[in-house]
Write an enzyme that holds these catalytic residues in place. Structure first.
Site, mmCIF file in Angstrom:
data_model
loop_
_atom_site.group_PDB
_atom_site.id
_atom_site.type_symbol
_atom_site.label_atom_id
_atom_site.label_comp_id
_atom_site.label_asym_id
_atom_site.label_seq_id
_atom_site.Cartn_x
_atom_site.Cartn_y
_atom_site.Cartn_z
ATOM 1 N N LYS A 76 -12.060 -2.244 6.501
ATOM 2 C CA LYS A 76 -11.263 -3.140 7.330
ATOM 3 C C LYS A 76 -11.793 -3.152 8.765
ATOM 4 O O LYS A 76 -12.037 -4.203 9.324
ATOM 5 C CB LYS A 76 -9.783 -2.716 7.335
ATOM 6 C CG LYS A 76 -9.188 -2.460 5.944
ATOM 7 C CD LYS A 76 -8.919 -3.732 5.166
ATOM 8 C CE LYS A 76 -8.696 -3.491 3.673
ATOM 9 N NZ LYS A 76 -7.609 -2.594 3.313
ATOM 10 N N ASP A 79 -1.957 6.669 6.341
ATOM 11 C CA ASP A 79 -2.964 5.715 5.880
ATOM 12 C C ASP A 79 -3.257 4.789 7.060
ATOM 13 O O ASP A 79 -2.416 3.981 7.450
ATOM 14 C CB ASP A 79 -2.399 4.938 4.679
ATOM 15 C CG ASP A 79 -3.335 3.840 4.179
ATOM 16 O OD1 ASP A 79 -4.391 3.605 4.798
ATOM 17 O OD2 ASP A 79 -2.983 3.214 3.152
ATOM 18 N N TRP A 99 0.841 -1.206 0.000
ATOM 19 C CA TRP A 99 0.000 0.000 0.000
ATOM 20 C C TRP A 99 0.868 1.245 0.000
ATOM 21 O O TRP A 99 0.552 2.226 -0.684
ATOM 22 C CB TRP A 99 -0.979 -0.013 1.166
ATOM 23 C CG TRP A 99 -1.921 -1.174 1.076
ATOM 24 C CD1 TRP A 99 -2.018 -2.220 1.946
ATOM 25 C CD2 TRP A 99 -2.871 -1.442 0.031
ATOM 26 N NE1 TRP A 99 -2.971 -3.111 1.504
ATOM 27 C CE2 TRP A 99 -3.509 -2.669 0.333
ATOM 28 C CE3 TRP A 99 -3.243 -0.768 -1.138
ATOM 29 C CZ2 TRP A 99 -4.497 -3.229 -0.477
ATOM 30 C CZ3 TRP A 99 -4.228 -1.328 -1.952
ATOM 31 C CH2 TRP A 99 -4.843 -2.539 -1.608
HETATM 32 C C1 PLP Z 1 -7.035 -2.065 1.927
HETATM 33 C C2 PLP Z 1 -6.029 -0.991 2.045
HETATM 34 C C3 PLP Z 1 -5.923 0.051 1.095
HETATM 35 C C4 PLP Z 1 -6.771 0.104 -0.152
HETATM 36 O O1 PLP Z 1 -8.034 0.541 0.146
HETATM 37 P P1 PLP Z 1 -9.145 0.759 -1.004
HETATM 38 O O2 PLP Z 1 -10.262 1.356 -0.201
HETATM 39 O O3 PLP Z 1 -9.440 -0.579 -1.589
HETATM 40 O O4 PLP Z 1 -8.594 1.700 -2.007
HETATM 41 C C5 PLP Z 1 -4.976 1.027 1.316
HETATM 42 N N1 PLP Z 1 -4.180 1.009 2.386
HETATM 43 C C6 PLP Z 1 -4.245 0.030 3.300
HETATM 44 C C7 PLP Z 1 -3.324 0.059 4.480
HETATM 45 C C8 PLP Z 1 -5.162 -1.000 3.156
HETATM 46 O O5 PLP Z 1 -5.240 -1.982 4.072
#
Ligand code: PLP
Length: 356
Positions: free
Chosen positions: A190, A166, A99
């Site tokens: 998540k 993030d 990511w």
């Molecule tokens: C799942 C995830 C993403 C991607 O998220 P989307 O909503 O599918 O774009 C980005 N960063 C992390 C840490 C993730 O776990």
């Protein structure tokens, strides 16, 4: 048979949040309309939005001067919006997994990217330490929890430039000192709600640092001016987030949730560390409380498929590791009950006693 949902995302939600969403889909608060049929400009939705924002602020203790907004596009759109809005000349990134790499890729469209440290040489099995953040960077970007590799930054760091994080897969899993960050974002799917909504906690003074023209929908200023209502927000997904936030509040807040998460993670990590067969893939001080990655030791490698099949007979779902790590990954998000971790540990021990 009882199912144990270890999916990495979309993933387990509090049962009560799912049930209340189902009720709201049939009839929202007795108004005779489905949650899916109301206007995003109605007072019914405004109340949902206000409560969701209010609970988010309360539970994470978000200080004055910050706003929380809900957008579409997933965390992946934030990978692009962040440099679009804030990268003038140079940005710094910590490369801790896939990511982070995707975020870096987008930033390179807008300027110079300084990767201050990377754990790619060790297949991202640790969070790098001892790096220097350039004082002239427009911001520093981190991924606090690396969902695929199972590593996590557990502390809120001091940063000489605006810190952007993030937190897709560890939001609301622990108390956060929001004042140390200029922007925190993530996809909801998540730890918070269904797929389809992205949360952004943003410090208001971070805005308008760049000269370039920004398309309306990709400009944070647009979404701050009419908080989450410039266009149609993901009404359904926001509703479930509100229900999850209510659940967290009912438990006593994020500190209580963190204690539960520590208990769950310790139980599984202890089982892994005391096993003859299984071994963790991440260095101990970098281990995630949310995604626990493990494989079979070299001499038992050929038993991985057999354990996967065995675990299914015990109700385990979603424990296959991501293809870039292999083995197993148990995602132990907020809503996963301790009994599911106990069931997984029991299955591991039973398999081991039959096969090691
Ligand atoms: C799942 C995830 C993403 C991607 O998220 P989307 O909503 O599918 O774009 C980005 N960063 C992390 C840490 C993730 O776990």
């Amino acid at each position: 048979m009882k199912k144990h949902n270890f999916n990495a995302g979309p993933s387990i939600l509090p049962r009560i949040a799912v049930e209340n969403t189902a009720k709201a889909v049939l009839d929202l608060n007795g108004i005779g309309l489905s949650l899916l049929e109301i206007s995003h400009r109605s007072k019914d939705f405004q109340a949902i939005l206000d409560e969701t924002m209010g609970l988010f602020k309360e539970l994470l203790n978000i200080p004055a001067g910050y706003q929380i907004i809900f957008l579409g596009g997933g965390a992946s759109t934030q990978f692009c919006m962040i440099p679009y809005n804030f990268l003038n000349k140079k940005a710094a990134y910590l490369e801790t997994g896939v990511w982070a790499q995707k975020a870096i890729k987008e930033a390179k469209f807008f300027g110079e990217v300084n990767v201050v440290a990377s754990s790619s040489d060790k297949n991202f099995n640790n969070i790098p330490k001892n790096f220097t953040i350039p004082a002239d960077a427009d911001y520093f970007h981190i991924t606090t929890n690396n969902t695929i590799y199972g590593s996590e930054i557990h502390e809120d760091m001091d940063c000489p430039v605006p810190l952007i994080a993030d937190m897709s897969s560890d939001i609301l899993s622990r108390p956060v000192d929001v004042s140390k960050y200029s922007l925190i974002y993530g996809g909801a799917q998540k730890n918070l709600g269904p797929a389809g909504v992205t949360f952004v906690i943003i410090k208001e003074d971070l805005l308008t640092r760049v000269e370039r023209k920004i398309p309306t929908m990709l400009n944070y200023a647009t979404h701050l001016k009419e908080p989450s209502l410039y266009n149609t927000p993901p009404v359904f997904a926001i509703y479930t987030c509100m229900e999850t936030l209510r659940w967290i509040k009912g438990l006593g807040g994020v500190k209580v949730v963190q204690d539960m998460n520590i208990r769950k993670a310790n139980l599984l990590y202890d089982a892994i560390d005391n096993s003859k067969m299984f071994v963790g893939t991440v260095e101990k001080d970098s281990r995630s409380l949310m995604n626990i990655c493990f494989v079979m030791k070299e001499q038992y490698k050929d038993k991985e498929d057999a354990f996967m099949e065995f675990s299914k007979t015990k109700g385990m779902l979603g424990i296959k590791g991501h293809r870039s790590v292999g083995g197993f990954r148990a995602s132990t998000y907020n809503a996963l009950p301790l009994e599911s971790v106990k069931a997984l540990v029991d299955a591991m021990q039973e398999f081991e006693s039959n096969n090691a």
